[in-house]
Design a protein around this motif. Structure first.
Motif, PDB file in Angstrom:
ATOM      1  N   SER A   1       0.785  -1.248   0.030  1.00 23.11           N
ATOM      2  CA  SER A   1      -0.024   0.167   0.089  1.00 23.11           C
ATOM      3  C   SER A   1       0.900   1.256   0.197  1.00 23.11           C
ATOM      4  O   SER A   1       1.688   1.350   0.795  1.00 23.11           O
ATOM      5  CB  SER A   1      -0.824   0.223   1.282  1.00 23.11           C
ATOM      6  N   LYS A   2       0.545   2.233  -0.721  1.00 24.37           N
ATOM      7  CA  LYS A   2       1.145   3.464  -0.907  1.00 24.37           C
ATOM      8  C   LYS A   2       0.098   4.629  -0.252  1.00 24.37           C
ATOM      9  O   LYS A   2       0.507   5.715  -0.501  1.00 24.37           O
ATOM     10  CB  LYS A   2       1.241   3.836  -2.116  1.00 24.37           C
ATOM     11  N   ASP A   3      -0.855   4.280   0.146  1.00 18.27           N
ATOM     12  CA  ASP A   3      -1.894   5.225   0.906  1.00 18.27           C
ATOM     13  C   ASP A   3      -1.109   5.952   2.075  1.00 18.27           C
ATOM     14  O   ASP A   3      -1.031   5.323   3.117  1.00 18.27           O
ATOM     15  CB  ASP A   3      -3.121   4.738   1.265  1.00 18.27           C
ATOM     16  N   PRO A   4      -1.020   7.253   2.053  1.00 20.84           N
ATOM     17  CA  PRO A   4      -0.480   8.123   3.137  1.00 20.84           C
ATOM     18  C   PRO A   4      -1.179   8.026   4.386  1.00 20.84           C
ATOM     19  O   PRO A   4      -0.637   8.166   5.481  1.00 20.84           O
ATOM     20  CB  PRO A   4      -0.198   9.484   2.688  1.00 20.84           C
ATOM     21  N   SER A   5      -2.345   7.741   4.451  1.00 13.80           N
ATOM     22  CA  SER A   5      -3.150   7.723   5.373  1.00 13.80           C
ATOM     23  C   SER A   5      -2.853   6.431   6.343  1.00 13.80           C
ATOM     24  O   SER A   5      -3.244   6.282   7.597  1.00 13.80           O
ATOM     25  CB  SER A   5      -4.766   7.628   4.923  1.00 13.80           C
ATOM     26  N   LEU A   6      -2.316   5.434   5.509  1.00 13.94           N
ATOM     27  CA  LEU A   6      -1.914   4.245   6.382  1.00 13.94           C
ATOM     28  C   LEU A   6      -0.670   4.391   6.864  1.00 13.94           C
ATOM     29  O   LEU A   6       0.436   4.227   6.142  1.00 13.94           O
ATOM     30  CB  LEU A   6      -1.904   3.027   5.385  1.00 13.94           C
ATOM     31  N   THR A   7      -0.511   4.937   7.939  1.00 13.37           N
ATOM     32  CA  THR A   7       1.031   5.395   8.612  1.00 13.37           C
ATOM     33  C   THR A   7       1.804   4.109   8.656  1.00 13.37           C
ATOM     34  O   THR A   7       1.324   3.069   8.808  1.00 13.37           O
ATOM     35  CB  THR A   7       0.756   5.977  10.096  1.00 13.37           C
ATOM     36  N   ALA A   8       3.045   4.355   8.933  1.00 16.62           N
ATOM     37  CA  ALA A   8       4.041   3.073   9.175  1.00 16.62           C
ATOM     38  C   ALA A   8       3.523   2.306  10.512  1.00 16.62           C
ATOM     39  O   ALA A   8       3.636   1.222  10.310  1.00 16.62           O
ATOM     40  CB  ALA A   8       5.310   3.791   9.252  1.00 16.62           C
ATOM     41  N   ASP A   9       3.175   2.874  11.675  1.00 14.49           N
ATOM     42  CA  ASP A   9       2.838   2.434  12.600  1.00 14.49           C
ATOM     43  C   ASP A   9       1.556   1.677  12.607  1.00 14.49           C
ATOM     44  O   ASP A   9       1.515   0.410  12.925  1.00 14.49           O
ATOM     45  CB  ASP A   9       2.730   3.423  13.658  1.00 14.49           C
ATOM     46  N   MET A  10       0.681   2.216  11.700  1.00  7.50           N
ATOM     47  CA  MET A  10      -0.518   1.417  11.693  1.00  7.50           C
ATOM     48  C   MET A  10      -0.387   0.130  10.471  1.00  7.50           C
ATOM     49  O   MET A  10      -0.829  -1.085  10.735  1.00  7.50           O
ATOM     50  CB  MET A  10      -1.658   2.125  10.971  1.00  7.50           C
ATOM     51  N   LYS A  11       0.248   0.401   9.562  1.00  2.65           N
ATOM     52  CA  LYS A  11       0.938  -0.583   8.590  1.00  2.65           C
ATOM     53  C   LYS A  11       1.441  -1.828   9.294  1.00  2.65           C
ATOM     54  O   LYS A  11       1.088  -2.962   9.132  1.00  2.65           O
ATOM     55  CB  LYS A  11       1.675  -0.167   7.522  1.00  2.65           C
ATOM     56  N   SER A  12       2.565  -1.632  10.267  1.00  2.00           N
ATOM     57  CA  SER A  12       3.397  -2.360  10.835  1.00  2.00           C
ATOM     58  C   SER A  12       2.558  -3.248  11.902  1.00  2.00           C
ATOM     59  O   SER A  12       2.757  -4.354  12.112  1.00  2.00           O
ATOM     60  CB  SER A  12       4.558  -1.914  11.627  1.00  2.00           C
TER      61      SER A  12
END
Length: 492
Positions: free
Chosen positions: A138-149
């Motif tokens: 995902s490249k969506d900036p709303s999906l922060t690195a913390d949320m993604k991990s």
């Protein structure tokens, strides 16, 4: 680190199976995660924050069996069937010949339960792999690195949980964590699990996923739902993995138990663990939550195992009832088993008016009972094993006696390390009966064959002749027919 809680309610989403053969293993106590990276294609980078959350919900839904998908059987129904009916805790009950074959250790590669389990485990793994691939891309900036991990960590944990069952039941199994190549029949067979990876490689993959998850998921207590994967859940499974993977690393078992124990506390009353009024309780580390038949998914499994009216799919053994009585353990016996009038005898119980049925779950008719995957008493008793294997009987007894005090029975009596080993084994049996643990305990302690071959029916006749090869399931014949690269376990 501040975390955003990722909620997990939702419907199942089924994905494709993926594969990677991982090799090597580690004996380190703790280790920086080895990330299993799937390189995304540009076309796969369009998943939004909402889409990523839906993918996570889909994996949780697949695991629990939302819409009565595979998880309801392999992670709940067959967890009891494989963990208790195959052990000295239960007879098969009912008239299902595949269940009876498992109980009698006469199963073969055509057994429909075993065939179903293999397929269902890989269906849940497929949902996890599909979600991991898309969320990572995902490249969506709303999906922060913390949320993604955090999302990736929860999904990796569930994949590891399924592989932990697979490797204990079958030994070497295909490691499926890469996208399937469906360009031809040959590439499809190869990429969907053509070769079985060695047991050490499967454990290496499990540990890799768990180490990765441990560093990203939320702390215990942040989310009130005990179905959300937290660091407490991950550390608890790490303790169980290290207590199983040969050679057992007792330092690691102790380390991970110690990471878990301070965050939870035993429920004061044993029976309260299994009613519908104490969901998400202080003792629960990880439980599958169910909301009743009127919702998207209810837990229909207890209705098949307990209650009068017809013979259920499991019957508590004479040996288990004797074990409760030998300890004077009325609290856990009465919370676990009810004696009913079925009206007919069998070779196991010759008094039909006093026939035992499981009664551990209090809501078999409406589907609200949750199912524990891991709870504190399990981890306390694992910690006792770790102490005992360092010849620290005093601290082992402290762990065991916490569990026994809740059951209102006296302190453990063990004069030697060997005595304590058997005492802990018996305590785990009584405490965790009908929670799918017993067979795996017998396997990891090397006692499965001896214990099962010592079992007698109501008349004193030997029940089983378990051979070494039957300590593992056969690979389903349907899978071998579809994939000639798969090999069969020895003996089948």
């Amino acid at each position: 680190m501040r975390h955003t809680i990722i909620k997990i309610n939702g419907t199942a989403l089924w994905g494709a199976l993926l594969m990677l053969a991982l090799s090597g293993c580690t004996k380190l106590l703790d280790k920086k995660p080895i990330t299993q990276v799937v390189t995304p294609n540009a076309s796969d980078s369009s998943v939004t924050l909402t889409g990523a959350q839906s993918l996570l919900q889909g994996v949780y839904g697949a695991f629990k069996g939302a819409g009565y998908g595979p998880g309801i059987e392999v992670n709940v129904f067959d967890r009891i069937n494989n963990g208790d009916v195959m052990s000295d805790n239960c007879y098969a009950g009912g008239d299902n010949q595949d269940n009876i074959a498992q109980d009698n250790f006469t199963f073969n590669s055509l057994n429909s339960n075993i065939t179903r389990d293999w397929s269902d485990y890989y269906s849940v793994i497929g949902a996890a792999n599909n979600a991991l691939f898309q969320v990572a891309a995902s490249k969506d900036p709303s999906l922060t690195a913390d949320m993604k991990s955090q999302i990736l960590g929860q999904i990796k944990f569930m994949r590891a949980f399924e592989y932990f069952d697979l490797v204990r039941l079958w030994g070497a199994v295909p490691l499926v964590i890469n996208p399937i190549d469906a360009s031809s029949s040959e590439s499809l067979i190869k990429s969907s699990g053509g070769l079985r990876s060695p047991v050490d490689s499967v454990f290496a993959a499990i540990l890799s996923d768990l180490w990765a998850a441990k560093g990203t998921v939320i702390d215990p207590g942040v989310d009130p739902s005990k179905y959300t994967v937290t660091k407490g859940v991950v550390n608890a499974l790490l303790a169980k993995v290290y207590a199983t993977k040969a050679p057992i690393n007792w330092d690691s078992v102790a380390y991970y138990c110690d990471q878990v124990i301070p965050h939870y506390r035993l429920m004061p009353r044993y029976a309260d663990l299994f009613d519908i009024n104490h969901k998400d309780n202080s003792e629960s580390i990880w439980e599958i939550t169910y909301d009743g038949y009127s919702s998207s998914v209810g837990n229909w499994v207890p209705s098949l195992f307990q209650g009068a009216g017809y013979k259920k799919f499991m019957t508590p053994t004479n040996d288990l009832v004797k074990a409760f009585n030998a300890e004077g353990d009325t609290a856990r016996l009465n919370a676990s088993i009810t004696f009913v009038n079925y009206g007919w005898p069998d070779k196991y119980w010759t008094t039909p008016t006093n026939y035992p049925v499981m009664s551990k779950y209090t809501d078999p008719n409406n589907g609200y009972n949750d199912m524990y995957m891991i709870r504190l008493a399990d981890i306390l008793l694992l910690r006792a094993e770790a102490y005992n294997n360092k010849s620290d009987l005093a601290n082992a007894a402290l762990m065991v006696n916490q569990v026994r005090a809740r059951a209102k029975i006296g302190p453990v009596v063990a004069a030697s390390q060997a005595d304590m080993t058997l005492a802990i084994d018996n305590e785990r049996r009584l405490e965790l009966a009908f929670e799918g643990q017993r067979w795996f305990d017998l396997l990891r302690t090397g006692r499965a064959k001896a214990v099962m071959n010592a079992q007698k029916d109501a008349s004193g006749n030997t029940l089983y002749n378990v051979q070494d090869f039957r300590l593992l399931f056969p690979v389903p014949q349907t899978q071998i027919d579809l994939n000639p690269l798969l090999t069969q376990n020895t003996g089948y």
